[in-house]
Design an enzyme around this catalytic site. Sequence first.
Site, PDB file in Angstrom:
ATOM      1  N   ARG A 179     -30.715  -1.905  -1.542  1.00 46.85           N
ATOM      2  CA  ARG A 179     -31.250  -1.405  -2.911  1.00 46.85           C
ATOM      3  C   ARG A 179     -30.917  -2.378  -4.013  1.00 46.85           C
ATOM      4  NH1 ARG A 179     -32.786   0.640   0.474  1.00 46.85           N
ATOM      5  NH2 ARG A 179     -32.170   2.405   1.375  1.00 46.85           N
ATOM      6  N   CYS A 227     -29.947   9.556  -3.755  1.00 50.63           N
ATOM      7  CA  CYS A 227     -28.392   9.241  -3.555  1.00 50.63           C
ATOM      8  C   CYS A 227     -27.796   8.789  -4.915  1.00 50.63           C
ATOM      9  CB  CYS A 227     -28.138   8.023  -2.649  1.00 50.63           C
ATOM     10  SG  CYS A 227     -28.677   8.821  -0.900  1.00 50.63           S
ATOM     11  N   GLU A 303     -25.834   4.353  -7.556  1.00 50.80           N
ATOM     12  CA  GLU A 303     -27.113   3.835  -7.040  1.00 50.80           C
ATOM     13  C   GLU A 303     -28.185   4.322  -8.395  1.00 50.80           C
ATOM     14  OE1 GLU A 303     -28.527   4.129  -3.192  1.00 50.80           O
ATOM     15  OE2 GLU A 303     -30.602   4.702  -3.499  1.00 50.80           O
TER      16      GLU A 303
HETATM   17  C1  LIG Z   1     -35.734  13.562  -3.592  1.00 50.65           C
HETATM   18  C2  LIG Z   1     -35.393  12.282  -3.567  1.00 50.65           C
HETATM   19  C3  LIG Z   1     -35.325  11.243  -2.454  1.00 50.65           C
HETATM   20  C4  LIG Z   1     -34.837  10.138  -2.439  1.00 50.65           C
HETATM   21  N1  LIG Z   1     -34.774   9.459  -1.213  1.00 50.65           N
HETATM   22  C5  LIG Z   1     -34.613   8.013  -1.482  1.00 50.65           C
HETATM   23  C6  LIG Z   1     -34.530   7.105  -0.338  1.00 50.65           C
HETATM   24  O1  LIG Z   1     -34.472   7.800   0.828  1.00 50.65           O
HETATM   25  N2  LIG Z   1     -34.300   5.744  -0.209  1.00 50.65           N
HETATM   26  C7  LIG Z   1     -34.358   5.104  -1.454  1.00 50.65           C
HETATM   27  O2  LIG Z   1     -34.326   4.035  -1.653  1.00 50.65           O
HETATM   28  N3  LIG Z   1     -34.414   5.789  -2.678  1.00 50.65           N
HETATM   29  C8  LIG Z   1     -34.487   7.393  -2.729  1.00 50.65           C
HETATM   30  N4  LIG Z   1     -34.545   7.959  -3.661  1.00 50.65           N
HETATM   31  C9  LIG Z   1     -34.464   7.395  -5.183  1.00 50.65           C
HETATM   32  C10 LIG Z   1     -35.924   6.912  -5.818  1.00 50.65           C
HETATM   33  O3  LIG Z   1     -36.876   7.757  -5.027  1.00 50.65           O
HETATM   34  C11 LIG Z   1     -35.834   5.384  -5.648  1.00 50.65           C
HETATM   35  O4  LIG Z   1     -34.886   4.664  -6.100  1.00 50.65           O
HETATM   36  C12 LIG Z   1     -37.134   4.824  -6.391  1.00 50.65           C
HETATM   37  O5  LIG Z   1     -37.239   3.400  -6.132  1.00 50.65           O
HETATM   38  C13 LIG Z   1     -37.246   5.077  -7.762  1.00 50.65           C
HETATM   39  O6  LIG Z   1     -38.589   4.813  -8.228  1.00 50.65           O
HETATM   40  P1  LIG Z   1     -38.907   5.307  -9.704  1.00 50.65           P
HETATM   41  O7  LIG Z   1     -40.428   4.585  -9.930  1.00 50.65           O
HETATM   42  O8  LIG Z   1     -38.805   6.597  -9.817  1.00 50.65           O
HETATM   43  O9  LIG Z   1     -38.080   4.412 -10.719  1.00 50.65           O
HETATM   44  P2  LIG Z   1     -37.106   4.933 -11.765  1.00 50.65           P
HETATM   45  O10 LIG Z   1     -36.320   5.771 -11.345  1.00 50.65           O
HETATM   46  O11 LIG Z   1     -37.904   5.488 -12.861  1.00 50.65           O
HETATM   47  O12 LIG Z   1     -36.490   3.837 -12.395  1.00 50.65           O
HETATM   48  C14 LIG Z   1     -35.308   3.146 -11.481  1.00 50.65           C
HETATM   49  C15 LIG Z   1     -35.225   1.851 -12.055  1.00 50.65           C
HETATM   50  O13 LIG Z   1     -36.212   0.814 -11.732  1.00 50.65           O
HETATM   51  C16 LIG Z   1     -36.712   0.420 -13.049  1.00 50.65           C
HETATM   52  N5  LIG Z   1     -38.228   0.169 -13.094  1.00 50.65           N
HETATM   53  C17 LIG Z   1     -39.215   1.299 -12.849  1.00 50.65           C
HETATM   54  N6  LIG Z   1     -40.167   0.699 -12.904  1.00 50.65           N
HETATM   55  C18 LIG Z   1     -40.215  -0.331 -13.240  1.00 50.65           C
HETATM   56  C19 LIG Z   1     -41.022  -1.721 -13.313  1.00 50.65           C
HETATM   57  N7  LIG Z   1     -42.427  -1.611 -13.412  1.00 50.65           N
HETATM   58  N8  LIG Z   1     -40.600  -2.759 -13.389  1.00 50.65           N
HETATM   59  C20 LIG Z   1     -39.321  -2.976 -13.557  1.00 50.65           C
HETATM   60  N9  LIG Z   1     -38.327  -2.058 -13.469  1.00 50.65           N
HETATM   61  C21 LIG Z   1     -38.531  -0.762 -13.215  1.00 50.65           C
HETATM   62  C22 LIG Z   1     -36.187   1.420 -14.086  1.00 50.65           C
HETATM   63  O14 LIG Z   1     -36.041   0.547 -15.439  1.00 50.65           O
HETATM   64  C23 LIG Z   1     -34.672   1.642 -13.608  1.00 50.65           C
HETATM   65  O15 LIG Z   1     -33.835   0.592 -13.631  1.00 50.65           O
HETATM   66  C24 LIG Z   1     -34.745   9.381  -3.831  1.00 50.65           C
HETATM   67  C25 LIG Z   1     -35.062  10.270  -5.125  1.00 50.65           C
HETATM   68  C26 LIG Z   1     -35.130  11.666  -4.892  1.00 50.65           C
HETATM   69  C27 LIG Z   1     -35.293  12.207  -6.133  1.00 50.65           C
END
Ligand SMILES: Cc1cc2nc3c(=O)[nH]c(=O)nc-3n(C[C@H](O)[C@H](O)[C@H](O)COP(=O)(O)OP(=O)(O)OC[C@H]3O[C@@H](n4cnc5c(N)ncnc54)[C@H](O)[C@@H]3O)c2cc1C
Length: 318
Positions: A179, A227, A303
Amino acid sequence: MTRLSRSLFGDLDVEVEMDAPIGVESWFCAGGRADFLVRPRTAEALSEILKRSRQIDTPVRIMGEGANLLVDDDGVPGIVIRLDAPAFRAVEHNVEGRLELVRVGAGADLARTLMRFARAGTAGLESLMGVPASIGGAVRMNAGGAYGEIGDVVHAVACLDSGGRVRVYGADELRFDYRSTNIVDPIILWAVFRVSQENPIALRERIKEIAAHKKRTQPLGDKSAGCMFRNPVDPDTGVRTSAGRIIDEVGLKGLRHGSATVSTHHANFFTIDRNGRARDAIELGDLVRDRVLDARGIELHREVVVWDRTDDERIGDA
Ligand SMILES: Cc1cc2nc3c(=O)[nH]c(=O)nc-3n(C[C@H](O)[C@H](O)[C@H](O)COP(=O)(O)OP(=O)(O)OC[C@H]3O[C@@H](n4cnc5c(N)ncnc54)[C@H](O)[C@@H]3O)c2cc1C
């Protein structure tokens, strides 16, 4: 527009929303606002925003799909950027004339991208099935699970540094750990993935299997951000262990604090009631962390990324 927003964005190709409700746009559907939510339409406008905000010391944050974010109820100062304009969602096949390389913009939706790949028999991202994310957020978090992580298939990543300059990193410069990545630049612009051609039917079957696994093991229908805690390394065995299992063993499944609850389905998922408070989930996290430390001597680390008025998530001097 205020004088500040005119001087920051007035001449740029961007869409600006003031006092934007970013918390309710996150997957938790709770939390506060940002002074400015800015959607640049070009990479040049994005780069200029970074330069100008640095000059006047205005904080900048970037939000993907908000699937790993918890925005405090008091919101965040300054600018939050979203890359959902077409310029940041482009998909380009045969990068450098190589069939096995595909470039995807950081603002593209991961699920849509992998389903589009699957229809064409393009394998590579399917292990991420069911992970809600933008490509940028998934790369930043090295999203993944039982079937693999996005870092496994990254060939190159382009970023903007806090001065608005583009930097491109090849696979040999990138490190993906659990992660996390070694990317320090604040904005990921695009990533190139290694893919292969497969029988679309077999690929779709694999995707179905991964989706079924996710559905069985995670409460996907609830308002959560996946998580809450990273899986810790057990100090006795040196092995990474499920934070959810530990929280469950300590008896905290179903624990409630205000409008936030430790899921009864998966103890590492926290949920917030409709119209609930983000602060309740933050405080519930603190409670769970303390109770686990007392009971097991294991320190849990979040996380989920928490944004509040004191955090250090704002884009710095990378
Ligand atoms: C129902 C559910 C299930 C999930 N299951 C998993 C799983 O199985 N495995 C897993 O790893 N995660 C899981 N997650 C967590 C989530 O899906 C991941 O962490 C995902 O990578 C978040 O991406 P996001 O675009 O929504 O980022 P955000 O939540 O919008 O941002 C997360 C971080 O990334 C940064 N960020 C976003 N975009 C950029 C960019 N373009 N450049 C630089 N930084 C950026 C943000 O500033 C922040 O620090 C789950 C979440 C939910 C709601």
